[in-house]
Design a protein around this motif. Sequence first.
Motif, short mmCIF file in Angstrom:
data_model
loop_
_atom_site.label_atom_id
_atom_site.label_comp_id
_atom_site.label_asym_id
_atom_site.label_seq_id
_atom_site.Cartn_x
_atom_site.Cartn_y
_atom_site.Cartn_z
N GLU A 60 9.94 1.29 13.28
CA GLU A 60 9.43 0.94 11.94
C GLU A 60 10.39 -0.01 11.23
O GLU A 60 9.99 -1.01 10.66
CB GLU A 60 9.23 2.22 11.11
N THR A 64 0.84 -1.19 0.00
CA THR A 64 0.00 0.00 0.00
C THR A 64 0.88 1.24 0.00
O THR A 64 2.04 1.20 0.42
CB THR A 64 -0.91 0.04 1.24
N ASP A 65 0.33 2.33 -0.45
CA ASP A 65 1.06 3.59 -0.41
C ASP A 65 1.41 3.96 1.02
O ASP A 65 2.46 4.51 1.29
CB ASP A 65 0.24 4.72 -1.05
N GLN A 66 0.53 3.61 1.96
CA GLN A 66 0.76 3.92 3.37
C GLN A 66 1.98 3.16 3.90
O GLN A 66 2.81 3.71 4.61
CB GLN A 66 -0.48 3.58 4.18
N GLU A 67 2.11 1.86 3.54
CA GLU A 67 3.27 1.08 3.96
C GLU A 67 4.55 1.64 3.34
O GLU A 67 5.56 1.77 4.02
CB GLU A 67 3.11 -0.38 3.54
N GLU A 118 5.08 4.66 2.30
CA GLU A 118 5.36 5.97 2.88
C GLU A 118 6.00 5.84 4.26
O GLU A 118 6.98 6.53 4.57
CB GLU A 118 4.07 6.78 2.98
N ALA A 119 5.49 4.94 5.10
CA ALA A 119 6.04 4.75 6.44
C ALA A 119 7.48 4.26 6.38
O ALA A 119 8.35 4.72 7.12
CB ALA A 119 5.18 3.76 7.24
#
Length: 75
Positions: free
Chosen positions: A51, A9-12, A14-15
Amino acid sequence: MSESKLTVTDQEAEATGRAVGVFLWAMNEAIKGNFELSEEQANAINDAMDELAKFDQKGLEILFEGVTKARGDKS
């Protein structure tokens, strides 16, 4: 052994990218001789460590795919 397509995902992405960016910033500051951190900067590094501690094969694939997305490469 069959290959499976990794979906990130874009969220993964990005993190992961943000965590790597924090470490690159910290290394750059250390190279400049700036070893003092504010509380906010120390917290950001701690969060980045958390992270990146999740890294396994999927984490590395997320990082690679994040770089690919950032560069605008087609998969």
